[in-house]
Motif scaffolding. Structure first.
Motif, short mmCIF file in Angstrom:
data_model
loop_
_atom_site.label_atom_id
_atom_site.label_comp_id
_atom_site.label_asym_id
_atom_site.label_seq_id
_atom_site.Cartn_x
_atom_site.Cartn_y
_atom_site.Cartn_z
N PHE A 1 48.15 33.47 42.51
CA PHE A 1 47.36 34.60 43.00
C PHE A 1 47.90 35.92 42.48
O PHE A 1 47.13 36.82 42.12
CB PHE A 1 47.35 34.62 44.53
N ARG A 2 49.22 36.03 42.42
CA ARG A 2 49.82 37.27 41.91
C ARG A 2 49.39 37.52 40.47
O ARG A 2 49.14 38.65 40.07
CB ARG A 2 51.35 37.18 42.00
N HIS A 3 49.29 36.45 39.70
CA HIS A 3 48.84 36.57 38.31
C HIS A 3 47.43 37.16 38.25
O HIS A 3 47.16 38.07 37.44
CB HIS A 3 48.86 35.19 37.64
N LEU A 4 46.54 36.69 39.11
CA LEU A 4 45.18 37.25 39.16
C LEU A 4 45.20 38.71 39.56
O LEU A 4 44.54 39.55 38.96
CB LEU A 4 44.32 36.46 40.15
N HIS A 5 46.00 39.02 40.60
CA HIS A 5 46.04 40.40 41.11
C HIS A 5 46.60 41.36 40.05
O HIS A 5 46.15 42.50 39.94
CB HIS A 5 46.88 40.45 42.39
N GLU A 6 47.58 40.89 39.28
CA GLU A 6 48.13 41.72 38.20
C GLU A 6 47.09 41.99 37.12
O GLU A 6 47.18 42.98 36.39
CB GLU A 6 49.35 41.04 37.59
N ARG A 7 46.09 41.10 37.02
CA ARG A 7 45.00 41.29 36.05
C ARG A 7 43.82 42.04 36.67
O ARG A 7 42.78 42.20 36.05
CB ARG A 7 44.51 39.93 35.54
N GLY A 8 44.00 42.49 37.92
CA GLY A 8 42.96 43.29 38.56
C GLY A 8 41.86 42.49 39.22
O GLY A 8 40.78 43.02 39.47
N LEU A 9 42.11 41.21 39.53
CA LEU A 9 41.10 40.34 40.14
C LEU A 9 41.57 39.80 41.47
O LEU A 9 42.78 39.71 41.74
CB LEU A 9 40.82 39.13 39.23
N ILE A 10 40.60 39.44 42.32
CA ILE A 10 40.90 38.56 43.45
C ILE A 10 40.13 37.27 43.21
O ILE A 10 39.09 37.26 42.55
CB ILE A 10 40.51 39.17 44.82
N HIS A 11 40.66 36.18 43.74
CA HIS A 11 39.97 34.89 43.62
C HIS A 11 38.77 34.86 44.54
O HIS A 11 37.67 34.47 44.15
CB HIS A 11 40.94 33.75 43.95
N GLY A 12 38.99 35.29 45.78
CA GLY A 12 37.89 35.44 46.73
C GLY A 12 37.46 34.18 47.45
O GLY A 12 36.67 34.24 48.39
N ASP A 13 37.96 33.02 47.01
CA ASP A 13 37.57 31.77 47.66
C ASP A 13 38.76 30.83 47.71
O ASP A 13 38.69 29.67 47.29
CB ASP A 13 36.40 31.13 46.90
N GLY A 14 39.88 31.36 48.23
CA GLY A 14 41.13 30.63 48.23
C GLY A 14 41.24 29.58 49.32
O GLY A 14 42.05 29.70 50.24
N LYS A 15 40.44 28.53 49.20
CA LYS A 15 40.48 27.44 50.19
C LYS A 15 41.25 26.24 49.63
O LYS A 15 41.58 26.20 48.44
CB LYS A 15 39.06 27.02 50.56
N LEU A 16 41.52 25.26 50.49
CA LEU A 16 42.33 24.10 50.10
C LEU A 16 41.74 23.38 48.90
O LEU A 16 42.47 22.89 48.04
CB LEU A 16 42.44 23.13 51.28
N LEU A 17 40.41 23.30 48.82
CA LEU A 17 39.77 22.58 47.73
C LEU A 17 40.02 23.22 46.37
O LEU A 17 39.93 22.54 45.34
CB LEU A 17 38.25 22.49 47.97
#
Length: 435
Positions: free
Chosen positions: A307-323
């Protein structure tokens, strides 16, 4: 030139490949000691062949199954291997090319000869003609359990795959989909040509994600490419049927035909990406594996790094569920399903259904009726929404990780739970949340 006699031309040099395109039926090279090459390069029209004493010629007569009329060959004092007597080989080739052979009448000898013939690229043309009238040959299996496509040479494998597999390349697994939602379906497959992946790979195990929504398809691709997301953290896209909504990567006429013929239940899914297959997702692990504290530490540390990698690129995943947390076969954890990703600071709309079980409280809104709704504006009619748009923030993903952590820390005695969040250097608020 249909007949060539170079008897005992001891000082003749050159390569036998230079004869490949000649319509030769009879070729005598007796004693041509300096002639080099592999007999697989001989003309397919050859019927009578004398190679006695050609010490520098190599190969096996099995590679000459593409010469259907070859009935005589003499290979004394050469390196050439003759696994099957040429008269019997001729009989097998005629049987495979004829119109009477069926699945019920084929003998074990003919089957064995076929599986040997397809080990050589030079027989790809003959194989193509055999399969046109006998497609079932492509599904033959050796006594040891190896399939024809596994025993075939590179060129013959292309011919077999084109006959058997989706888009001439992928063997789709039978059974129910790996995952199915209102907008997408995930199916496992084996890629028999991983060298065509981007980048080329040796990994044959892949998944197809079929999608209805063009925007979600484009997000899956563009978020990875435009933001330079590393495959160390996010499952990469290694192929797709479209470059974008207009330009095709695959033969779309064949795509439509094969979808209707082989996957009619998913024909409405117009877009597709191909990704490396994972082993298990975190939901399955939570249900079927009893992870110890050290395993929980290691797993969630990797997820936080992803997740930190995404945030450093200016993104959120937005659907961080177990699947959407998946374990690869090398025991590393990665993120998948980026069709809900958003640029930090932009509005979260309803173009992707969010998993309500993992959204933070600020993503909800209390309606006048007393019902709780997700605070996302309808993209088709924003004027009817009374609340302010919801802006993407990195904290949404952090909340999701903590929610997903709950099933795992619940396995341990309560006295040990407070130590878990400290492993990830989370703030005091998250420490209290876990308590």
């Amino acid at each position: 030139l249909t007949s060539c006699n170079l008897y005992y031309c001891k000082k003749l040099t050159g390569h036998i490949e230079s004869l490949k395109d000649m319509p030769l039926t009879k070729l005598i090279l007796y004693g041509c000691q300096e002639l080099k090459g592999n007999i697989k390069d001989l003309p397919q029209s050859i019927t009578d062949l004398n190679l006695v004493g050609c010490k520098k010629l190599e190969g096996t007569t099995l590679a000459l199954a593409s010469c259907p009329e070859l009935v005589t060959i003499d290979t004394v004092r050469t390196k050439i291997v003759v696994p099957i007597p040429i008269d019997k080989q001729h009989a097998f080739v005629q049987e495979l090319a004829g119109g009477t052979l069926t699945e019920e009448t084929i003998t074990e000898e003919t089957k064995d000869a076929f599986l040997k013939f397809i080990a050589y690229d030079s027989n790809a043309g003959a194989l193509q003609s055999w399969l046109e009238s006998k497609p079932w040959l492509a599904e033959l299996v050796a006594p040891e359990g190896h399939e024809a496509v596994q025993l075939a040479s590179a060129e013959c494998r292309k011919v077999i795959a084109d006959q058997l597999y989706f888009m001439g390349r992928y063997k789709l697994t039978s059974g129910p989909p790996e995952h199915k939602s209102m907008t997408s379906v995930v199916i496992r497959a084996i890629d028999y040509f991983p060298e065509r992946q981007d980048p080329p790979s040796e990994n044959q195990y892949v998944v197809f994600k079929f999608m209805i929504n063009l925007l979600q398809f484009l997000r899956e691709k563009s978020e990875r490419v435009d933001n330079k997301l590393e495959p160390e953290f996010v499952i990469p896209v290694i192929d797709s049927n479209m470059v974008d909504g207009k330009v095709a990567r695959w033969d779309m006429k064949r795509w439509a035909s094969e979808m209707n013929r082989k996957l009619p239940q998913f024909a409405k899914y117009q877009y597709c990406i191909v990704m490396p297959a994972a082993g298990r997702n975190l939901a399955v692990v939570a249900l079927q594996e009893r992870m110890d504290l050290e395993a929980v530490r290691t797993t969630f540390f990797q997820l936080v790094c992803n997740f930190r990698h995404l945030h450093e690129r200016g993104l959120i995943h937005g659907d961080g569920k177990l699947l959407n947390f998946v374990r690869m076969y090398d025991n590393t954890w990665k993120l998948t399903d980026l069709d809900g990703a958003r640029v930090i600071g932009t509005e979260i709309d309803d173009s992707k259904d969010l998993s309500t079980s993992i959204v933070p409280p600020e993503m909800t809104h209390l309606l006048p009726s007393g019902e709780v709704a997700l605070r996302v504006r309808k993209t088709n009619d924003p004027a009817v929404i009374s609340y302010e748009p919801l802006v993407a923030e990195a904290t949404f993903d952090v909340w999701s990780v903590i929610v997903c952590l709950f099933p795992f820390i619940g396995l341990f005695p309560s006295s040990r739970v407070p130590f878990v969040p400290a492993l990830f250097s989370f703030s005091f608020a998250y420490h209290r949340l876990c308590q």
